[in-house]
Every structure is written in C-alpha cells, then in structure tokens.
Design a protein around this motif. Structure first.
Motif, PDB file in Angstrom:
ATOM      1  N   ILE A 125     -13.669  20.069  12.057  1.00 28.56           N
ATOM      2  CA  ILE A 125     -12.360  20.425  12.618  1.00 28.56           C
ATOM      3  C   ILE A 125     -12.536  21.483  13.704  1.00 28.56           C
ATOM      4  O   ILE A 125     -11.936  21.402  14.782  1.00 28.56           O
ATOM      5  CB  ILE A 125     -11.418  20.932  11.511  1.00 28.56           C
ATOM      6  N   PHE A 126     -13.411  22.455  13.429  1.00 28.19           N
ATOM      7  CA  PHE A 126     -13.648  23.525  14.395  1.00 28.19           C
ATOM      8  C   PHE A 126     -14.195  22.932  15.708  1.00 28.19           C
ATOM      9  O   PHE A 126     -13.739  23.274  16.809  1.00 28.19           O
ATOM     10  CB  PHE A 126     -14.651  24.529  13.819  1.00 28.19           C
ATOM     11  N   ILE A 127     -15.173  22.015  15.572  1.00 30.17           N
ATOM     12  CA  ILE A 127     -15.771  21.423  16.772  1.00 30.17           C
ATOM     13  C   ILE A 127     -14.728  20.622  17.533  1.00 30.17           C
ATOM     14  O   ILE A 127     -14.663  20.669  18.762  1.00 30.17           O
ATOM     15  CB  ILE A 127     -16.974  20.539  16.376  1.00 30.17           C
ATOM     16  N   MET A 128     -13.882  19.900  16.793  1.00 32.55           N
ATOM     17  CA  MET A 128     -12.891  19.066  17.471  1.00 32.55           C
ATOM     18  C   MET A 128     -11.832  19.894  18.170  1.00 32.55           C
ATOM     19  O   MET A 128     -11.377  19.557  19.252  1.00 32.55           O
ATOM     20  CB  MET A 128     -12.206  18.170  16.443  1.00 32.55           C
ATOM     21  N   ILE A 129     -11.418  21.004  17.508  1.00 32.65           N
ATOM     22  CA  ILE A 129     -10.280  21.750  18.027  1.00 32.65           C
ATOM     23  C   ILE A 129     -10.672  22.595  19.231  1.00 32.65           C
ATOM     24  O   ILE A 129      -9.840  22.901  20.079  1.00 32.65           O
ATOM     25  CB  ILE A 129      -9.666  22.602  16.888  1.00 32.65           C
ATOM     26  N   SER A 130     -11.947  22.957  19.329  1.00 32.24           N
ATOM     27  CA  SER A 130     -12.329  23.876  20.396  1.00 32.24           C
ATOM     28  C   SER A 130     -12.993  23.131  21.547  1.00 32.24           C
ATOM     29  O   SER A 130     -13.623  22.102  21.362  1.00 32.24           O
ATOM     30  CB  SER A 130     -13.309  24.922  19.851  1.00 32.24           C
ATOM     31  N   PHE A 131     -12.806  23.685  22.716  1.00 33.71           N
ATOM     32  CA  PHE A 131     -13.532  23.164  23.884  1.00 33.71           C
ATOM     33  C   PHE A 131     -14.121  24.399  24.550  1.00 33.71           C
ATOM     34  O   PHE A 131     -13.847  24.701  25.697  1.00 33.71           O
ATOM     35  CB  PHE A 131     -12.569  22.428  24.802  1.00 33.71           C
ATOM     36  N   ASP A 132     -14.895  25.114  23.752  1.00 27.34           N
ATOM     37  CA  ASP A 132     -15.175  26.497  24.051  1.00 27.34           C
ATOM     38  C   ASP A 132     -16.650  26.762  23.795  1.00 27.34           C
ATOM     39  O   ASP A 132     -17.139  26.577  22.682  1.00 27.34           O
ATOM     40  CB  ASP A 132     -14.318  27.348  23.104  1.00 27.34           C
ATOM     41  N   ILE A 133     -17.358  27.181  24.819  1.00 22.77           N
ATOM     42  CA  ILE A 133     -18.802  27.354  24.699  1.00 22.77           C
ATOM     43  C   ILE A 133     -19.143  28.466  23.714  1.00 22.77           C
ATOM     44  O   ILE A 133     -20.191  28.443  23.069  1.00 22.77           O
ATOM     45  CB  ILE A 133     -19.414  27.598  26.101  1.00 22.77           C
ATOM     46  N   ARG A 134     -18.212  29.411  23.535  1.00 20.81           N
ATOM     47  CA  ARG A 134     -18.478  30.503  22.591  1.00 20.81           C
ATOM     48  C   ARG A 134     -18.496  29.993  21.153  1.00 20.81           C
ATOM     49  O   ARG A 134     -19.104  30.597  20.279  1.00 20.81           O
ATOM     50  CB  ARG A 134     -17.391  31.584  22.716  1.00 20.81           C
ATOM     51  N   VAL A 135     -17.776  28.904  20.879  1.00 27.34           N
ATOM     52  CA  VAL A 135     -17.785  28.324  19.540  1.00 27.34           C
ATOM     53  C   VAL A 135     -18.911  27.304  19.420  1.00 27.34           C
ATOM     54  O   VAL A 135     -19.630  27.251  18.424  1.00 27.34           O
ATOM     55  CB  VAL A 135     -16.430  27.629  19.252  1.00 27.34           C
ATOM     56  N   LEU A 136     -19.071  26.493  20.470  1.00 32.89           N
ATOM     57  CA  LEU A 136     -19.955  25.337  20.356  1.00 32.89           C
ATOM     58  C   LEU A 136     -21.431  25.732  20.288  1.00 32.89           C
ATOM     59  O   LEU A 136     -22.200  25.097  19.576  1.00 32.89           O
ATOM     60  CB  LEU A 136     -19.707  24.379  21.520  1.00 32.89           C
ATOM     61  N   VAL A 137     -21.829  26.780  21.001  1.00 31.19           N
ATOM     62  CA  VAL A 137     -23.253  27.152  20.964  1.00 31.19           C
ATOM     63  C   VAL A 137     -23.684  27.617  19.576  1.00 31.19           C
ATOM     64  O   VAL A 137     -24.651  27.089  19.025  1.00 31.19           O
ATOM     65  CB  VAL A 137     -23.579  28.200  22.061  1.00 31.19           C
ATOM     66  N   PRO A 138     -22.945  28.579  18.944  1.00 30.48           N
ATOM     67  CA  PRO A 138     -23.336  28.941  17.571  1.00 30.48           C
ATOM     68  C   PRO A 138     -23.274  27.750  16.619  1.00 30.48           C
ATOM     69  O   PRO A 138     -24.160  27.596  15.764  1.00 30.48           O
ATOM     70  CB  PRO A 138     -22.301  29.998  17.172  1.00 30.48           C
ATOM     71  N   MET A 139     -22.250  26.905  16.770  1.00 30.88           N
ATOM     72  CA  MET A 139     -22.121  25.721  15.917  1.00 30.88           C
ATOM     73  C   MET A 139     -23.348  24.826  16.060  1.00 30.88           C
ATOM     74  O   MET A 139     -23.887  24.323  15.076  1.00 30.88           O
ATOM     75  CB  MET A 139     -20.883  24.906  16.333  1.00 30.88           C
TER      76      MET A 139
END
Lengths: 284, 194
Positions: free
Chosen positions: A33-47
């Motif tokens: 859900i987190f990956i889908m909801i965000s389009f944000d490099i700050r979230v995606l890199v740690p993920m």
C-alpha cells in the motif's frame, strides 16, 4: 518445467521463511500500500533497500530469480521508453518547472524533470517487484491460507487459496501430458507453420480436454471434504498453526511501525496535494 | 417478492457449498496456469489468452460471483507462480471482467438443463465485450495510473489490446464451448423421474 514455479510448497529453512503467514502478510500488505500510494523517492529508496534485503534474506538461488529479474528489467525499460515516446513532457507537466538539458528533435527534448519522473516510475515498479518477490519466495500455500484466516478472511476463501495453489502442479502436469500427446499426433503449435486462428483451434483441442478432466475431479474432492465435515462449523483450525515467535513479533512490530509512518505520510503529504494532481515529490 | 429476491441472489452467488468452494479453487488454478503458460503469441507483447474459457464454464454452471472469484484468484495465482510482481489493478479488472462473462444464468441461459439458444449466444457476446471494455479499457488502466503512476495513453492502449484479444477468444471459442456444454448436459436431462 518443474522448476518454473517460484512459489515453494515446503517451507524453507531461513528465518523469513519460518515466519508465520500472518506476519508476512501484514508486512507485505503495509509495504505494497505504501509503495502504491507514494510517488516519492524519499519513500521508494528505503523501501527498495529494505525489500531487497528481505529477498536476500530468503537466500534465493540465482537460477530461480535470474529470468524474472531480466524479464522485469526489460519490460520496465520498454515501458519507460514508451512513456517518453508518448509524452516527452510528462515530467514538466506534473512537476511544474522545466530545465531542458538538450533538444533532440521536434517536441522531443530531454529535461531534468522528465528524467526524474521516469526514474521514480522505474524505481516504483522495481520496488513493487522486489516486495512481491520476497513474499513469493518465502510463503507456502498453507501459510498463506492460515495467515489470511488469522486476518479474519472467511475460511472458505482461505480454502480456495490453499486448494487452488495445491492443484496447480497437477494441472500443469495434465496440461503438458495432453499437449505432448496431441503434438505427437501432429498438432502444430509452431508460430511459423500455422496461422493464428489455426493455432487457436489447436490450443482449444488441448484446453477443452484439460478443462473437462480437471473439473471432473471437483466432485471427488468436494465429496471427500464433505465426508470430513468441511464447512459444518463456523471456525477452523490449521495444522501449521504455531505460537508466534520473537521474530514474528519483530515482523509485526515493523509492520505496525510502517503503518504509523504510512498514516503520518498520508496525513502530511497525500492529503495536501490537490485531487487529481500528481503525487510526485521533487526537490526544490 | 421475497422469494423472487432469493432466486436472484441465488443466481448471483450460486449455491455456496463445498462444491462451489472446490470449483472456485480448481477454476482459479486452471485460470492461473492457462494465463501463464498457454497464451498464443500474436505479436511480441500480445497474446490470445485461452484462460477466459474458465470463467465461461464456471459462470454457466455456478453463477457470476464464483466466476468473478475465479478471475480474481486466478490472476493472483498467476502472479504467485509467475513471480513478476503483484498487479492488484489487473486482479480487480479481471474480477469485473469474469464476473460479467459469468452473468449467463441471469439472462436465462441454463447450461445445466441444456438450455442455450442463439439469442443467448448473442446476448452473451454483447455482454461479455461490454464487460471486457468496462474492466480492461476503464477500470484497470485507471487503477494502474492511480497505483503505479503509469502513462494513461499506454495503459489505455494496453487495455484496448486486451479487450480485442480476450473478446476474440470469448466469442470465437466461448460460444461454441457453451453450445457444446449445453448439448453435453442435455443428454443427461432426457431422463424422467418415475
């Protein structure tokens, strides 16, 4: 062909594979859900880093994941290139500023924003791929069913999942047997020697017997289950149910923590962007 | 009136007993296997998927909700055994598509009793294409844009290709399959109860 399955039917030996179904499902659910909801490099890199770590923690054989990795890299690259071809201004449109690096031809120019946008999109799909991969590599059908039941999914649905996944090797074996038997009798499935409709007709000659033989087993299985009083009570227990271990609690704690971060992220970032506006985050 | 409503619900959900559970499970497994292994490549990235025969069979004999669940879990299984990532946008799209394909009992086609006429075939074709259009040319692309931030034009193009290829399979192969099944079940229904 037996090695084409990525999912295992026997639980593996690593810590992640020994986890209970509910812990893995909770982790995967929150992260997807987190990956889908965000389009944000700050979230995606740690993920991406965390999920790649989880994939490595299952100690996969390189043979098994090599093909998948190449497949997703190629399709994803093609997709990103297509996105650029269809709308070269996708970055500036959703970010709002435009810094052209160099012009190519006509409306095609390369801007920093487009590169950034396409890069984030690439990362997002890779993130989703890695998150799915560790889950598939570490779960077994029974764990999945039991985990879903723990999450209060009706147990008939859990049975569908466990029974269906267990039926797949048998069905594939039947499919290959019918396929080879008919090819031996001269059925042509080769692309170069038969037209599409002829091949469709030939594929039917394999699929119709497969459908009929497979569904013939339904009565037997259903009777066997009825005889064991399936569905007579409201609850169900599972053989593989075990008390939660320390690692399970750790996984559930991480999932809970991520859920809190997700809620905070939604309140802080997602709700502040206009409806319909792109959710991409860009450093300013 | 209450009775009518019950019949409607029964047609929609099918009889929810052990057999339905097993049919959905086996049907989803078949759907997943066919989706992953039995496509007929037309061009590089497009293939005619014969998997859509499964919801026709399940829908004809068990009703639309079981057929829809076959699409949903079938695509989930295909992702699990294939391993190229989870695509919930397509799970939902397939749920809607196979649900609509499985609507057969609602407009009077009763395969179990051998009742399937040309009118039913025409209604089936129109309804199925409409269902595929709604799900693959509307729901799935929009969800994909929402979930994965894809380019809308590409998603819609992909959706239209899926509608055309799956529509061809559903009509060209599905209608003869339904006639065949109706005939097969008719043979059993000639018996009378003494």
């Amino acid at each position: 062909m037996n090695n084409t399955f990525v999912i295992d039917y026997v639980p593996g030996k690593t810590k992640l594979q020994q986890l209970q179904g509910i812990s893995k499902l909770a982790l995967l659910g929150v992260m997807l859900i987190f990956i889908m909801i965000s389009f944000d490099i700050r979230v995606l890199v740690p993920m991406f880093i965390f999920n790649t770590g989880l994939v490595i923690a299952t100690k996969p054989s390189w043979q098994k994941i090599k093909g998948l990795l190449y497949f997703i890299l190629i399709t994803n690259t093609i997709n990103v290139l297509l996105m650029y071809l269809v709308s070269p201004d996708i970055g500036p449109q959703s970010i709002g500023s435009k810094h052209v690096i160099f012009e190519i031809i006509g409306r095609y120019n390369l801007s920093v924003e487009t590169l950034f946008y396409l890069g984030v999109r690439f990362l997002k799909i890779m993130c989703m791929f890695v998150a799915s991969l560790w889950f598939i590599l570490s779960i077994t059908p029974s764990q999945l069913a039991q985990g879903l039941y723990k999450l209060h999914v009706p147990y008939r649905i859990c049975t569908v999942v466990a029974l269906g996944l267990r039926a797949i090797p048998d069905i594939l074996r039947d499919y290959q047997a019918i396929n080879q038997a008919l090819q031996m009798r001269g059925l042509e499935l080769d692309k170069r020697r038969a037209s599409v409709f002829k091949r469709l007709k030939h594929a039917m000659m394999i699929v119709i017997p497969l459908i009929l033989t497979t569904f013939e087993q339904v009565d037997t299985i259903a009777s066997a289950m009825d005889l064991r009083l399936y569905g007579s009570t409201k609850k169900r227990s599972y053989y593989i149910e075990k008390p939660l271990t320390k690692v399970d609690y750790l996984a559930l704690a991480v999932a809970g923590l991520l859920l809190l971060v997700l809620i905070a992220y939604c309140l802080g970032v997602v709700l502040h962007t206009q409806v319909g506006a792109s959710r991409i985050w860009y450093p300013r | 009136m209450v009775k009518e409503k019950n019949i409607f619900l029964k047609l929609l959900f099918g009889e929810w007993n052990t057999k339905t559970v097993v049919v959905i499970a086996i049907g989803s497994a078949l759907f997943g296997v066919l989706l992953d292994f039995a496509g007929i490549p037309v061009y590089t990235n497009t293939k005619l998927s014969v998997a859509y025969l499964i919801p026709i069979y399940v829908g004809a004999l068990f009703g639309p909700i079981p057929a829809g669940l076959v699409g949903l879990f079938g695509n989930f299984f295909a992702d699990l055994i294939g391993g190229a990532g989870f695509w919930p946008d397509w799970w939902i799209g397939n749920f809607v598509a196979t649900f609509v394909i499985g609507l057969l009992p609602l407009y009077g086609a009763n395969i179990k009793e051998g009742l399937f006429t040309k009118t039913h075939a025409i209604i089936f074709s129109i309804v199925s294409v409409l269902g595929l259009l709604i799900s693959f040319a509307f729901i799935a692309p929009i969800l994909n844009t929402l979930f994965y931030g894809g380019e809308q034009a590409i998603n819609f193009a992909q959706g239209y290709i899926a509608v055309v290829s799956d529509g061809i399979v559903t009509i060209v192969v599905g209608v003869p399959l339904l006639f065949y099944l109706a005939k097969r079940f008719q043979k059993h229904s000639n018996l009378t109860v003494d």
